[in-house]
Design a protein around this motif. Structure first.
Motif, short mmCIF file in Angstrom:
data_model
loop_
_atom_site.label_atom_id
_atom_site.label_comp_id
_atom_site.label_asym_id
_atom_site.label_seq_id
_atom_site.Cartn_x
_atom_site.Cartn_y
_atom_site.Cartn_z
N VAL A 77 -3.53 7.72 -10.82
CA VAL A 77 -4.64 8.59 -11.19
C VAL A 77 -5.05 8.25 -12.63
O VAL A 77 -4.23 8.24 -13.53
CB VAL A 77 -4.26 10.08 -11.07
N GLY A 78 -6.32 7.92 -12.80
CA GLY A 78 -6.81 7.52 -14.11
C GLY A 78 -6.60 6.05 -14.40
O GLY A 78 -7.08 5.54 -15.40
N LYS A 79 -5.84 5.36 -13.54
CA LYS A 79 -5.58 3.93 -13.73
C LYS A 79 -5.88 3.18 -12.44
O LYS A 79 -5.15 2.28 -12.05
CB LYS A 79 -4.11 3.71 -14.12
N GLU A 80 -6.96 3.57 -11.77
CA GLU A 80 -7.30 2.97 -10.49
C GLU A 80 -7.53 1.46 -10.59
O GLU A 80 -7.18 0.72 -9.68
CB GLU A 80 -8.56 3.64 -9.90
N GLU A 134 0.82 -1.21 0.00
CA GLU A 134 0.00 0.00 0.00
C GLU A 134 0.86 1.26 0.00
O GLU A 134 0.50 2.26 -0.61
CB GLU A 134 -0.95 -0.01 1.20
N ARG A 135 2.00 1.22 0.69
CA ARG A 135 2.92 2.38 0.69
C ARG A 135 3.70 2.45 -0.62
O ARG A 135 3.98 3.53 -1.12
CB ARG A 135 3.90 2.30 1.85
N ARG A 136 4.08 1.32 -1.18
CA ARG A 136 4.89 1.27 -2.40
C ARG A 136 4.09 1.71 -3.62
O ARG A 136 4.63 2.28 -4.56
CB ARG A 136 5.44 -0.15 -2.59
N PHE A 137 2.79 1.42 -3.61
CA PHE A 137 1.93 1.76 -4.74
C PHE A 137 0.78 2.64 -4.28
O PHE A 137 -0.37 2.20 -4.21
CB PHE A 137 1.39 0.47 -5.39
N PRO A 138 1.07 3.92 -3.95
CA PRO A 138 0.02 4.82 -3.44
C PRO A 138 -1.00 5.17 -4.54
O PRO A 138 -0.66 5.17 -5.73
CB PRO A 138 0.80 6.06 -3.00
N PRO A 139 -2.23 5.47 -4.13
CA PRO A 139 -3.28 5.80 -5.10
C PRO A 139 -2.91 6.97 -6.01
O PRO A 139 -3.30 7.00 -7.17
CB PRO A 139 -4.48 6.15 -4.23
N GLY A 140 -2.13 7.91 -5.51
CA GLY A 140 -1.74 9.08 -6.31
C GLY A 140 -0.91 8.73 -7.54
O GLY A 140 -0.90 9.47 -8.52
N ASP A 141 -0.24 7.59 -7.51
CA ASP A 141 0.56 7.16 -8.66
C ASP A 141 -0.30 6.52 -9.75
O ASP A 141 0.20 6.22 -10.84
CB ASP A 141 1.63 6.14 -8.23
#
Length: 63
Positions: A47-50, A38-45
């Motif tokens: 965006v548009g590819k949730e 969860e820390r390595r792949f944050p939602p902000g990275d």
């Protein structure tokens, strides 16, 4: 590229990239590994590819 190896009680995650080489992370539990994911792949990275992130998280949960 990511690979996960289950070795007894530990989980070994290897990140392999052409820029950084190989990084190895060892976890003693699945919750510890998921916290790292969860820390390595944050939602902000993503965006548009949730859906891509959710697919990645699902793959780790299924280990």
């Amino acid at each position: 590229m990511l690979s996960v190896e289950v070795n007894g009680k530990s989980l070994i995650v290897r990140e392999i990239s052409d820029q950084w080489g190989e990084e190895c992370h060892t976890f003693l539990s699945r919750p510890e590994m998921m916290h790292w994911v969860e820390r390595r792949f944050p939602p902000g990275d993503f965006v548009g590819k949730e859906d891509e992130r959710e697919s990645l998280l699902t793959a780790f949960r299924d280990i």
